[in-house]
Enzyme design. Structure first.
Site, mmCIF file in Angstrom:
data_model
loop_
_atom_site.group_PDB
_atom_site.id
_atom_site.type_symbol
_atom_site.label_atom_id
_atom_site.label_comp_id
_atom_site.label_asym_id
_atom_site.label_seq_id
_atom_site.Cartn_x
_atom_site.Cartn_y
_atom_site.Cartn_z
ATOM 1 N N HIS A 1 43.341 42.957 43.319
ATOM 2 C CA HIS A 1 44.029 42.420 44.490
ATOM 3 C C HIS A 1 44.288 40.942 44.182
ATOM 4 O O HIS A 1 43.485 40.302 43.489
ATOM 5 C CB HIS A 1 43.160 42.438 45.752
ATOM 6 C CG HIS A 1 42.694 43.781 46.216
ATOM 7 N ND1 HIS A 1 41.607 44.408 45.696
ATOM 8 C CD2 HIS A 1 43.162 44.586 47.199
ATOM 9 C CE1 HIS A 1 41.412 45.557 46.337
ATOM 10 N NE2 HIS A 1 42.350 45.695 47.253
ATOM 11 N N ASP B 1 41.248 38.827 44.739
ATOM 12 C CA ASP B 1 40.056 39.005 43.875
ATOM 13 C C ASP B 1 40.106 38.047 42.712
ATOM 14 O O ASP B 1 39.094 37.523 42.279
ATOM 15 C CB ASP B 1 40.000 40.390 43.201
ATOM 16 C CG ASP B 1 40.195 41.536 44.116
ATOM 17 O OD1 ASP B 1 39.744 41.437 45.261
ATOM 18 O OD2 ASP B 1 40.786 42.541 43.675
HETATM 19 C C1 XUL Z 1 39.422 50.627 49.974
HETATM 20 C C2 XUL Z 1 40.085 50.885 48.681
HETATM 21 C C3 XUL Z 1 40.833 49.728 48.131
HETATM 22 C C4 XUL Z 1 42.105 50.089 47.455
HETATM 23 C C5 XUL Z 1 42.906 48.905 46.996
HETATM 24 O O1 XUL Z 1 38.707 51.694 50.453
HETATM 25 O O2 XUL Z 1 39.986 51.947 48.117
HETATM 26 O O3 XUL Z 1 39.982 49.028 47.282
HETATM 27 O O4 XUL Z 1 41.864 50.892 46.342
HETATM 28 O O5 XUL Z 1 43.253 48.069 48.036
#
Ligand code: XUL
Ligand code: CO
Length: 436
Positions: free
Chosen positions: A100, A103
């Site tokens: 993300h 992150d």
């Molecule tokens: C949350 C989840 C996230 C997504 C990416 O449950 O799975 O980490 O994979 O936003």
């Protein structure tokens, strides 16, 4: 300076080894069904759990020991962490990673500052990608952690939240493109509702679709050619997430004319939270040509929430690989370990144990699935089970030749259906164990 001086590159040592930090099944160059294990599995490490997970839970403080962290939210610390992440992935032999925006780089005081931070860290990610050959499986924007998104992002009642989220996705698409990302994911972090009494569901879903169209348009504009993915999850953090399962996502994408641009990123723990098995979600997506990638993890059957544990159950990984092989593989998607070490596994070494175990479980699942497919006993059984559709009235129904009137004539003459045959579940479950 090495963050993991005691670990050298993890090697394939074969099924007999007793070394816990060696692969017993994952032999990346081994060819299965005409393709290397590396290309079948396309393993990916997630930045958020593996490099940002702190071990914090609602009852207690962070537990993770991460000697490379300086405890600040600075860009310098983020850059240092990025170097550590690539040392980890290189030693593991994982070909991909996913992140993300927030992150990898800290949120700044303003949007402009956040974008600058992101650029500064992305430059290092690019350098490390080139140095190690590790590639970006997907990028995504975190549209759920900051308080501005407390009512959601694209589905917020506050239009400014939509606008801010658009800026984040715009930037994240640019960075994902710059880093050669082969997919871009949307997980609707807070796109759902807590209470219908305060919610205009139709308007929220319309906005979510508008948001996705804007992202697709912008990707075209900048020449980003990666696959868009939407990740189903039924609840958590909201009571009801709009992307609740594969069927709901596919219906949303169809209703809003987004199926050309999107496929699904199916996650095991999300499937079980939705009351489905992972295999169900894979089959449902795959049969509609909507299977894009997987977030490989598992829940805990004793707990009702999204624990995101590493997958070690061979039965589960075999089922996953049976479906994945059946639908022609995941590329450009991959097997992305959206999984975290548990709070009690706080040493850096545990990150290696967790990933080696997960990769080996999937590699073994792949080998077992290929053996099952080569024998063809399950396929043969299913084919035979539906054989009444290959001839006579079944073939006439499938071809459209038999309408209600023809079917009435047919049954009046026949008077009762031909005898049913056992589904043989127990025999098949027993047969499955022969391969494990
Ligand atoms: C949350 C989840 C996230 C997504 C990416 O449950 O799975 O980490 O994979 O936003
Ligand atoms: Co996920």
């Amino acid at each position: 300076m090495s963050a993991f001086p005691e670990i050298s590159k993890i090697q394939y040592e074969g099924p007999e080894t007793k070394n816990p930090l060696a692969y017993r099944w994952y032999n990346e160059d081994e060819v299965i069904e005409g393709q290397t294990m590396k290309d079948h599995l396309r393993f990916s490490v997630v930045y958020w759990h593996t490099f940002r997970g702190s071990g914090l839970d609602p009852f207690g403080a962070p537990t993770m020991v991460r000697p490379w962290e300086d405890g600040t939210d600075s860009v310098e610390n983020a850059i240092n962490r990025a170097r550590v992440a690539f040392e980890f992935m290189e030693k593991l032999g994982a070909p991909y990673y996913a992140f993300h925006d927030r992150d990898v780089a800290p949120e700044g005081a303003t949007l402009a500052e956040s974008n600058q931070n992101f650029d500064a860290v992305a430059a290092v990610l690019k350098e490390e990608q080139e140095r190690t050959g590790v590639k970006l499986l997907w990028g995504t924007a975190n549209l759920f952690s900051h308080p501005r998104y407390l009512h959601g992002a694209s589905t917020s009642c506050n239009a400014d939240a939509f606008a801010y989220a658009a800026c984040q996705v715009k930037k994240c698409l640019e960075v994902t493109k710059e880093l050669g990302g082969v997919n871009y994911v949307f997980w609707g972090g807070r796109e759902g509702y807590q209470n219908l009494l305060n919610t205009d569901m139709k308007r929220e879903l319309d906005h979510m679709a508008t948001f996705m169209h804007l992202a697709v348009d912008y990707a075209k504009q900048i020449g980003f050619t990666g696959q868009f993915l939407i990740e189903p999850k039924p609840k958590e953090p909201t009571k009801h997430q709009y992307d609740s399962d594969a069927a709901a996502c596919i219906n949303f994408l169809r209703a809003y004319d987004l199926t050309d641009a999107f496929k699904l990123n199916v996650e095991t723990n999300h499937a079980t939270l939705a009351g489905h098995t992972m295999m169900h979600e894979l089959e449902y997506s795959g049969m509609q040509d909507m299977l894009g990638s997987i977030d490989a993890n598992t829940g805990d059957l004793m707990l009702g929430w999204d624990t995101d544990q590493f997958p070690t159950n061979i039965y589960l990984t075999t089922e996953c690989m049976l479906s994945i092989l059946k639908f022609g593989g995941l590329a450009p998607g991959g097997v992305n370990f959206d999984a975290k070490v548990r709070r009690e596994s706080f040493e850096p070494m545990d990150l290696f144990h967790a990933h080696v175990g997960g990769m080996d479980a999937f590699a073994r699942g792949l080998k077992i699935a290929a053996a099952i497919r080569a024998d063809g006993e399950f396929d043969g059984f299913v084919k035979e089970r539906y054989s009444s559709w290959d001839r006579g009235v079944g073939a006439d129904i499938e071809s459209g030749a038999a309408k209600f009137t023809e079917l009435e004539n047919y049954m009046l003459e026949k008077s009762e259906i031909s005898q049913n045959v056992s589904g043989r579940q127990e025999m098949l479950e027993h047969l499955m164990n022969r391969y494990l």
